[in-house]
Design a protein around this motif. Structure first.
Motif, PDB file in Angstrom:
ATOM      1  N   SER A  71      -0.767  -1.369  -6.650  1.00  0.00           N
ATOM      2  CA  SER A  71      -0.672  -1.731  -8.065  1.00  0.00           C
ATOM      3  C   SER A  71      -1.241  -3.117  -8.353  1.00  0.00           C
ATOM      4  O   SER A  71      -1.367  -3.494  -9.521  1.00  0.00           O
ATOM      5  N   CYS A  72      -1.569  -3.876  -7.325  1.00  0.00           N
ATOM      6  CA  CYS A  72      -2.005  -5.264  -7.524  1.00  0.00           C
ATOM      7  C   CYS A  72      -3.512  -5.376  -7.669  1.00  0.00           C
ATOM      8  O   CYS A  72      -4.273  -4.680  -6.998  1.00  0.00           O
ATOM      9  N   PRO A 124       0.830  -1.197   0.000  1.00  0.00           N
ATOM     10  CA  PRO A 124       0.000   0.000   0.000  1.00  0.00           C
ATOM     11  C   PRO A 124       0.869   1.253   0.000  1.00  0.00           C
ATOM     12  O   PRO A 124       1.920   1.295   0.641  1.00  0.00           O
ATOM     13  N   LYS A 125       0.442   2.257  -0.719  1.00  0.00           N
ATOM     14  CA  LYS A 125       1.191   3.503  -0.829  1.00  0.00           C
ATOM     15  C   LYS A 125       0.198   4.658  -0.866  1.00  0.00           C
ATOM     16  O   LYS A 125      -1.007   4.468  -0.830  1.00  0.00           O
ATOM     17  N   ASP A 179      -3.991   3.194 -10.365  1.00  0.00           N
ATOM     18  CA  ASP A 179      -3.867   2.025  -9.505  1.00  0.00           C
ATOM     19  C   ASP A 179      -5.220   1.742  -8.842  1.00  0.00           C
ATOM     20  O   ASP A 179      -6.194   2.469  -9.030  1.00  0.00           O
ATOM     21  N   TYR A 180      -5.268   0.700  -8.055  1.00  0.00           N
ATOM     22  CA  TYR A 180      -6.471   0.367  -7.299  1.00  0.00           C
ATOM     23  C   TYR A 180      -6.464   1.217  -6.021  1.00  0.00           C
ATOM     24  O   TYR A 180      -5.522   1.135  -5.218  1.00  0.00           O
ATOM     25  N   ILE A 181      -7.481   2.027  -5.843  1.00  0.00           N
ATOM     26  CA  ILE A 181      -7.533   2.996  -4.750  1.00  0.00           C
ATOM     27  C   ILE A 181      -8.575   2.543  -3.733  1.00  0.00           C
ATOM     28  O   ILE A 181      -9.738   2.314  -4.081  1.00  0.00           O
ATOM     29  N   ARG A 222     -11.358   2.797  -9.067  1.00  0.00           N
ATOM     30  CA  ARG A 222     -10.308   2.929 -10.072  1.00  0.00           C
ATOM     31  C   ARG A 222     -10.863   3.801 -11.189  1.00  0.00           C
ATOM     32  O   ARG A 222     -12.069   3.814 -11.426  1.00  0.00           O
ATOM     33  N   TYR A 223     -10.012   4.547 -11.851  1.00  0.00           N
ATOM     34  CA  TYR A 223     -10.535   5.422 -12.896  1.00  0.00           C
ATOM     35  C   TYR A 223      -9.583   5.472 -14.087  1.00  0.00           C
ATOM     36  O   TYR A 223      -8.388   5.168 -13.982  1.00  0.00           O
TER      37      TYR A 223
END
Length: 563
Positions: free
Chosen positions: A84-85, A62-63, A136-138, A117-118
């Motif tokens: 990113s996964c 997570p970032k 990325d997946y948020i 995600r967008y």
């Protein structure tokens, strides 16, 4: 112990700003003294961005961690992060509690409920060349049932399932090697991790299959936040007045990093010249956060930069013109802003065309849908003795519009015995002593429709950005001084790449309604809720990376109680 914690926090914010010597800083900073820059440069290059990349060898980590208040800030907090996964390759949870070594609460980050995600398509030149971006997946995960005015520790846990296809996470035609470029993993990370660890991480990947072998379980370091006091309470958990940081037009320059650094010092209650050591517990941003301007990778860089501060203080935002970012395919605006933040919304965002004109210099944005209601566009929340209304001057504010009705309902329903202080945050300044952003269509519409409401319902302070200067007005209504009227404050000096505003409307003499103005200082403000009748406002300017000064201090008497 306190000294050790402070030292660690200083290291975190300094290492997060390693962008000064990497591509994380792609804005041109305003020149500062050579000694200050050299000192900062030395500190930045010595350390790595550990807060978002140093705790795990997994690229699923997570970032871009940041916080926001929930609908009831005294009992809820929203933790946001990205990865990113794909959801099928990684599962996340958040552990939290009073003790960082024993978390007694946990919540699963549900992709169906908490993830977004967008996509965004940007036209980059007049030859109609386009860049496609997929985020990325948020995740936006609510922590609920919290106790008011308490410090909570939390960490994000990652559990993976052995192997997974990573091609989907690559953006804009990137190769697998791009996962190791400075956008995702700064150069300084290579130095700290060492060659052997980096090579080991690379060996988990094969170009032929785009397959990664993940660690099974890993966790971030623990972070902490403090919940809001209950409505009507003006003291924080230390028994001090509630302190709120107010900033606008931040950007991601060297000056931005100094602003964020000094804001973090405010969060820990550490001394800046002329300040009182009271800890800040909330940030309000009056628009223009990342200056991405449709280059979506700059949002990624900005969230990397803000993470040391955003993971500590809830970051409550209002949209500015730099968040509009029209998608040239869908014609939707504010898409990144709506997806990357999670404010306490009234209901889901609604978009469309209203026919209301706005002052837009970007020809792409002029083609975009100009209705953006609800969602993160505008909302309100209670924080101790203050009711705070966040607004969007770039969607319709005219009488009878959705936003007008929302603001009217909010202002007329405030219980001033519980929340005697009433603040409004917007991007466009109604009162503006500077020559920039004068007579813009959306601002004139907002002034015509909303200033009568601000006066009628005794709004105490209206905070704005947009103009890159600092201004504090006297009590003014419809251009005339009145002690019961609102005060207007411009805080557009967060550090953005467009530098300071150049001129005042009148270089020789201030308008009658101006208390103080300045166009030379980057910085931010703080407002302390002393009691029901008085707040203390301070403007804190950045001197250099080590020093900030209170350059303007003002006690404001609550207009509601004046005869």
């Amino acid at each position: 112990m306190k000294g050790t914690n402070f030292f660690c926090l200083v290291i975190i914010i300094l290492i997060s700003a390693s962008f000064v010597t990497s591509s994380l800083l792609d804005d041109t900073p305003v020149s500062l003294s050579n000694s200050a820059f050299a000192s900062a440069r030395s500190d930045y290059t010595e350390n790595a961005t550990k807060i978002t990349t140093g705790h795990s060898d997994s690229i699923c980590q997570p970032k871009q961690i940041h916080l926001a208040n929930g609908v009831e800030p005294w009992s809820s907090m929203i933790v946001s992060f990205s990865t990113s996964c794909q959801p099928e390759d990684a599962s996340f949870s958040i552990s939290y509690g009073f003790d960082p070594f024993y978390f007694d609460n946990s919540i699963h980050a549900d992709p169906d409920e908490h993830m977004t995600r967008y996509n965004h398509t940007q036209m980059i030149n007049e030859m109609h060349e386009y860049v496609f971006y997929q985020s990325d997946y948020i995740y936006h995960v609510p922590l609920e049932g919290l106790q008011d005015n308490r410090r909570y520790f939390y960490q994000i846990n990652l559990e993976t399932e052995g192997t997974g296809n990573r091609t989907d996470g690559l953006q804009n035609g990137d190769s697998l090697d791009s996962l190791f470029d400075e956008t995702r993993i700064p150069d300084s990370y290579h130095r700290v991790m060492g060659v052997s660890k980096m090579n080991n991480l690379r060996r988990h990947m094969t170009d032929e299959t785009s397959t990664i072998v993940h660690p099974s379980v890993t966790s971030t370091p623990f972070f902490h936040f403090t919940t809001a006091p209950i409505p009507g309470q003006s003291q924080n958990s230390d028994g001090d007045p509630i302190k709120i940081v107010v900033v606008g037009d931040l950007g991601q320059t060297y000056n931005s990093s100094m602003t964020m650094y000094h804001m973090l010092l405010e969060a820990e209650g550490h001394y800046v010249h002329g300040d009182d050591g009271v800890k800040a517990s909330l940030v309000m941003c009056a628009g223009d956060m990342s200056y991405a301007d449709s280059n979506q990778t700059r949002w990624d860089k900005w969230f990397d930069l803000i993470s040391p501060l955003g993971s500590r203080l809830p970051f409550m935002v209002a949209p500015g013109n730099h968040e509009e970012e029209c998608d040239v395919v869908t014609k939707e605006s504010f898409v990144a802003y709506e997806n990357r933040f999670a404010m306490p919304k009234v209901r889901n965002a609604e978009r469309g065309v209203t026919g209301v004109k706005r002052h837009l210099t970007d020809p792409v944005n002029r083609q975009c849908m100009n209705r953006y209601d609800y969602g993160n566009s505008y909302y309100a929340f209670t924080y101790g003795t203050a009711r705070i209304v966040m607004t969007n001057c770039f969607t319709n504010t005219t009488k009878g519009s959705f936003q007008y009705n929302f603001i009217l309902d909010e202002l007329q329903s405030v219980n001033r015995t519980v929340t005697p202080w009433l603040f409004v945050v917007t991007h466009c300044p109604i009162y503006n002593t500077f020559n920039a952003h004068q007579n813009e269509t959306q601002t004139l519409q907002m002034q015509e429709a909303l200033e009568p409401l601000f006066v009628k319902y005794h709004v105490n302070i209206v905070f704005a950005g947009h103009t890159h200067g600092y201004m504090h007005s006297k009590n003014v209504q419809f251009g005339l001084l009145n002690k019961k009227a609102p005060i207007y404050v411009i805080v557009g000096e967060g550090g953005n790449r467009e530098e300071h505003v150049r001129y005042y409307l009148d270089e020789e003499e201030m308008e009658d309604w101006v208390e103080v103005r300045d166009k030379t200082e980057f910085g931010f403000g703080t407002v302390e809720l002393l009691n029901d009748t008085h707040v203390r406002w301070k403007w804190i300017r950045n001197e250099d990376v080590n020093v900030a000064f209170v350059s303007h201090e003002y006690y404001i008497e609550n207009q509601v109680f004046l005869e």
